[in-house]
Scaffold this motif. Sequence first.
Motif, PDB file in Angstrom:
ATOM      1  N   PRO A 190       1.050  -1.245   0.178  1.00 56.25           N
ATOM      2  CA  PRO A 190      -0.169  -0.015  -0.021  1.00 56.25           C
ATOM      3  C   PRO A 190       0.617   0.679   0.154  1.00 56.25           C
ATOM      4  O   PRO A 190       2.138   1.262   0.513  1.00 56.25           O
ATOM      5  N   GLU A 191       0.502   2.186  -0.419  1.00 56.11           N
ATOM      6  CA  GLU A 191       0.974   3.760  -0.297  1.00 56.11           C
ATOM      7  C   GLU A 191       1.297   3.919   0.725  1.00 56.11           C
ATOM      8  O   GLU A 191       0.265   4.170   1.320  1.00 56.11           O
ATOM      9  N   SER A 192       2.136   5.436   1.468  1.00 54.00           N
ATOM     10  CA  SER A 192       2.069   5.807   2.739  1.00 54.00           C
ATOM     11  C   SER A 192       2.656   7.075   2.144  1.00 54.00           C
ATOM     12  O   SER A 192       3.275   6.892   1.273  1.00 54.00           O
ATOM     13  N   ASN A 193       1.984   7.795   2.796  1.00 50.49           N
ATOM     14  CA  ASN A 193       1.770   9.439   2.338  1.00 50.49           C
ATOM     15  C   ASN A 193       3.088   9.790   3.125  1.00 50.49           C
ATOM     16  O   ASN A 193       4.182   8.857   3.901  1.00 50.49           O
ATOM     17  N   ARG A 194       3.183  10.770   2.833  1.00 48.39           N
ATOM     18  CA  ARG A 194       4.772  11.833   3.547  1.00 48.39           C
ATOM     19  C   ARG A 194       4.516  12.287   5.010  1.00 48.39           C
ATOM     20  O   ARG A 194       6.335  11.520   5.501  1.00 48.39           O
ATOM     21  N   THR A 195       3.680  11.708   5.988  1.00 47.08           N
ATOM     22  CA  THR A 195       3.911  12.525   7.278  1.00 47.08           C
ATOM     23  C   THR A 195       4.557  10.172   7.910  1.00 47.08           C
ATOM     24  O   THR A 195       5.444  10.176   8.409  1.00 47.08           O
ATOM     25  N   GLN A 196       3.616   9.315   7.297  1.00 49.51           N
ATOM     26  CA  GLN A 196       3.866   8.089   7.703  1.00 49.51           C
ATOM     27  C   GLN A 196       5.080   7.600   7.426  1.00 49.51           C
ATOM     28  O   GLN A 196       5.738   6.628   7.292  1.00 49.51           O
ATOM     29  N   LEU A 197       5.650   8.351   6.060  1.00 47.72           N
ATOM     30  CA  LEU A 197       7.556   7.608   5.583  1.00 47.72           C
ATOM     31  C   LEU A 197       8.456   8.601   6.653  1.00 47.72           C
ATOM     32  O   LEU A 197       8.913   8.419   6.725  1.00 47.72           O
ATOM     33  N   PHE A 198       8.102   9.809   7.035  1.00 44.19           N
ATOM     34  CA  PHE A 198       8.396  10.573   7.860  1.00 44.19           C
ATOM     35  C   PHE A 198       8.559  10.171   9.548  1.00 44.19           C
ATOM     36  O   PHE A 198       9.663   9.216   9.647  1.00 44.19           O
ATOM     37  N   ASN A 199       7.494   9.096  10.151  1.00 44.64           N
ATOM     38  CA  ASN A 199       7.341   8.573  11.103  1.00 44.64           C
ATOM     39  C   ASN A 199       8.453   6.858  10.593  1.00 44.64           C
ATOM     40  O   ASN A 199       9.186   6.937  11.673  1.00 44.64           O
ATOM     41  N   PHE A 200       7.873   6.533   9.839  1.00 43.20           N
ATOM     42  CA  PHE A 200       9.753   5.366   9.375  1.00 43.20           C
ATOM     43  C   PHE A 200      11.142   5.477   9.915  1.00 43.20           C
ATOM     44  O   PHE A 200      11.032   5.047  10.196  1.00 43.20           O
ATOM     45  N   VAL A 201      10.831   6.506   9.232  1.00 41.07           N
ATOM     46  CA  VAL A 201      12.460   7.266   9.018  1.00 41.07           C
ATOM     47  C   VAL A 201      12.790   7.924  10.323  1.00 41.07           C
ATOM     48  O   VAL A 201      13.653   7.557  10.878  1.00 41.07           O
ATOM     49  N   GLU A 202      12.274   8.513  10.697  1.00 47.92           N
ATOM     50  CA  GLU A 202      12.288   9.261  12.510  1.00 47.92           C
ATOM     51  C   GLU A 202      12.779   7.617  13.168  1.00 47.92           C
ATOM     52  O   GLU A 202      13.224   7.433  13.856  1.00 47.92           O
ATOM     53  N   SER A 203      11.630   6.960  13.499  1.00 46.48           N
ATOM     54  CA  SER A 203      11.656   5.992  14.690  1.00 46.48           C
ATOM     55  C   SER A 203      12.239   5.006  14.529  1.00 46.48           C
ATOM     56  O   SER A 203      13.485   4.543  14.631  1.00 46.48           O
ATOM     57  N   GLU A 204      13.752   4.711  12.489  1.00 44.96           N
ATOM     58  CA  GLU A 204      14.562   3.693  12.418  1.00 44.96           C
ATOM     59  C   GLU A 204      15.538   4.912  13.127  1.00 44.96           C
ATOM     60  O   GLU A 204      16.625   3.939  13.624  1.00 44.96           O
ATOM     61  N   LEU A 205      16.127   5.694  12.833  1.00 48.23           N
ATOM     62  CA  LEU A 205      16.618   7.056  13.414  1.00 48.23           C
ATOM     63  C   LEU A 205      17.503   7.052  14.412  1.00 48.23           C
ATOM     64  O   LEU A 205      18.176   6.572  15.225  1.00 48.23           O
ATOM     65  N   ILE A 206      16.192   7.413  15.254  1.00 42.28           N
ATOM     66  CA  ILE A 206      16.090   7.343  16.775  1.00 42.28           C
ATOM     67  C   ILE A 206      16.884   5.794  17.229  1.00 42.28           C
ATOM     68  O   ILE A 206      17.672   5.925  17.916  1.00 42.28           O
ATOM     69  N   ASP A 207      16.775   5.212  16.288  1.00 45.23           N
ATOM     70  CA  ASP A 207      17.163   3.038  17.620  1.00 45.23           C
ATOM     71  C   ASP A 207      17.588   3.294  16.760  1.00 45.23           C
ATOM     72  O   ASP A 207      19.002   2.722  17.733  1.00 45.23           O
ATOM     73  N   ILE A 208      18.599   3.671  15.793  1.00 46.35           N
ATOM     74  CA  ILE A 208      19.868   3.425  14.935  1.00 46.35           C
ATOM     75  C   ILE A 208      21.113   4.058  16.208  1.00 46.35           C
ATOM     76  O   ILE A 208      21.832   3.825  16.012  1.00 46.35           O
ATOM     77  N   GLU A 209      20.790   5.407  16.563  1.00 45.82           N
ATOM     78  CA  GLU A 209      20.846   5.936  17.127  1.00 45.82           C
ATOM     79  C   GLU A 209      22.146   5.266  18.249  1.00 45.82           C
ATOM     80  O   GLU A 209      22.505   6.085  19.139  1.00 45.82           O
ATOM     81  N   GLY A 210      21.114   4.938  19.668  1.00 43.50           N
ATOM     82  CA  GLY A 210      21.422   4.018  19.889  1.00 43.50           C
ATOM     83  C   GLY A 210      22.255   2.668  20.270  1.00 43.50           C
ATOM     84  O   GLY A 210      23.106   2.706  21.082  1.00 43.50           O
ATOM     85  N   LYS A 211      22.940   2.503  18.770  1.00 48.59           N
ATOM     86  CA  LYS A 211      23.111   1.324  18.653  1.00 48.59           C
ATOM     87  C   LYS A 211      24.400   1.389  18.282  1.00 48.59           C
ATOM     88  O   LYS A 211      25.083   0.845  17.755  1.00 48.59           O
ATOM     89  N   ILE A 212      24.582   2.171  16.819  1.00 47.69           N
ATOM     90  CA  ILE A 212      25.522   2.409  15.845  1.00 47.69           C
ATOM     91  C   ILE A 212      26.979   2.813  16.706  1.00 47.69           C
ATOM     92  O   ILE A 212      26.780   3.634  17.878  1.00 47.69           O
ATOM     93  N   SER A 213      27.978   2.676  16.194  1.00 49.45           N
ATOM     94  CA  SER A 213      28.804   2.955  17.249  1.00 49.45           C
ATOM     95  C   SER A 213      29.108   5.035  17.321  1.00 49.45           C
ATOM     96  O   SER A 213      28.896   5.141  15.865  1.00 49.45           O
ATOM     97  N   THR A 214      30.267   5.259  17.311  1.00 50.27           N
ATOM     98  CA  THR A 214      30.042   6.633  17.777  1.00 50.27           C
ATOM     99  C   THR A 214      31.485   7.258  16.989  1.00 50.27           C
ATOM    100  O   THR A 214      31.361   8.053  16.454  1.00 50.27           O
ATOM    101  N   THR A 215      32.539   6.133  15.946  1.00 49.71           N
ATOM    102  CA  THR A 215      33.380   5.869  15.639  1.00 49.71           C
ATOM    103  C   THR A 215      33.265   5.131  14.172  1.00 49.71           C
ATOM    104  O   THR A 215      32.682   4.187  14.790  1.00 49.71           O
ATOM    105  N   ASN A 216      33.447   5.243  13.493  1.00 50.17           N
ATOM    106  CA  ASN A 216      33.763   4.730  11.631  1.00 50.17           C
ATOM    107  C   ASN A 216      34.859   4.811  11.105  1.00 50.17           C
ATOM    108  O   ASN A 216      35.464   5.862  11.341  1.00 50.17           O
ATOM    109  N   THR A 217      35.108   3.533   9.855  1.00 49.81           N
ATOM    110  CA  THR A 217      36.092   4.474   9.035  1.00 49.81           C
ATOM    111  C   THR A 217      35.606   4.936   8.277  1.00 49.81           C
ATOM    112  O   THR A 217      34.135   5.375   8.159  1.00 49.81           O
TER     113      THR A 217
END
Length: 520
Positions: A190-217
């Motif tokens: 199904p199609e997702s509107n702009r807000t739904q896409l926004f909410n998905f990316v926001e939730s992903e990034l918030i979760d990733i921020e707590g798990k990804i390394s502080t430094t990287n190559t």
Amino acid sequence: MKNLRLKLIGFGLIGLLFASCVNDLDTKPVVELSLDQLLANDPQAIEGLLSKMYGTFALSGPNGPGSADISGPDPGETAFLRGIINLQDFTADAIKNRWGDDGLDQLTTTKGWTPNNKFFRYLYDRVYYTVPQTNNILKVLKEGVDVPNEEQYISELRFLRSLAYYYMIDCFGKGVIVTENDLNSTTAVPESNRTQLFNFVESELIDIEGKISTTNTYGRANKSVVRMLLAKLYLNAEVYTGTARYNDAAIYIKKVIDEGGYTLAPNFLANFSGDNNTSPEIIFPLLADAVSSQSYGNTTYIVNGSLSSDTMTLSNYGALQGWGGHRATKAWYGLFGSTPTALDASPDSRAHLFWKNGHTYEMNDYKIWTNGYPAIKFRNSNLSGGSGSTDFSGTDFPLFRLADAYLMYAECAVRGATGTTTSQALTYVNDIRDRAGATPITLTELNLDFIIDERGRELNFEGHRRSDLIRFGKFAGNTYIWPWKGGVAGGQAISANYNLFPIPTTALQANPNLTQNPGY
């Protein structure tokens, strides 16, 4: 010769080729071994798989400049970065392209946009190539194949998927959300509107921020890279969802500035030269190498496209080819001086990154190469030490850098975001201007009009301008007129529907749940 910091390994050596997924969101890699077998046999192969996904943002395909992950008559045109430049810069005020072939005229004149324009399709298809391929790898990693440092790889893949979706939100405003959980589905998503896409990316990034390394190559995502994208998402939230989120943007941009460890490069050009991998300012680059990652769609497109042997000396910029395509307009260099004489007299070093000899200040005809000044901001030559000339650029593209973070902070402060002060914003802005030799400004001069202009002076040709103009209410309508806006030399108003690109016809045909954006 600069070496890539990521392992862009030959996929033939590990028996892996990725298939295009233009019309099929369930496309899986074509492999001699399945992904789970490949990783079970050689856990280190994850490095090559991850490198491939980073490469989708700068390269057209895995097997040199003539290869393409998505379909198109010219492989070089299909690269993600080339699409960003075409759609974010040519459609805005600062840069115009003169070739006019197969839809470029529509972009450079903001006129006559149609869902059959191949350049809209290339960016759309590139998003929906990158997303399913990250899903394929994520599914295998999450379903039992163990590799060392697995959580970091998963976080980076989820970031790259989020980055692709970010451009879907910004450019098209709707799409479909597919994750590793959707790979076996045969039902049209199904199609997702702009807000739904926004909410998905926001939730992903918030979760990733707590798990990804502080430094990287260098060239790979770390905590600051994730925070930068999250801050950009929030900075544009009012456009994307109707609700301003400047307070949230300020939280994450402050983290980038305060905790990332980045500093402004002493020389502005350190960010745009062949040895820019040494810049302390670049937060997240799209990597390039003149030998091992040749592409017509990375900074080769910017460097060679802005040069011509008819009026310029190519070797001064480390190039062997000049394609004579891109020139700035007075909407960019006019920010430094309203006449050629005033431009020449500017103390700002950024004012002198335009080739003026043999070219006119006015762009009376965008199809004539000598109308407008080519930007020589990007070059393939090294800033420090000797360097030769090559057909392809080895200059990395600074997708995120600290000067942008400083200006984002300043914008949040002027817009009244909590946790910011205009005095700190003034310091950041003047740090940028001091580096360029520009006259410092006072607190009374720090307003939104100044910020959008300073973003142009500092960041034009870096894939931000269209989004910036939309956020400031200066893209559609007649509030701000620039050369060739609406298809006339002096510029004219354009319809508000141009704040979004049309959904490509091929996408509508592939998924009956998708609907066209208004006005197309």
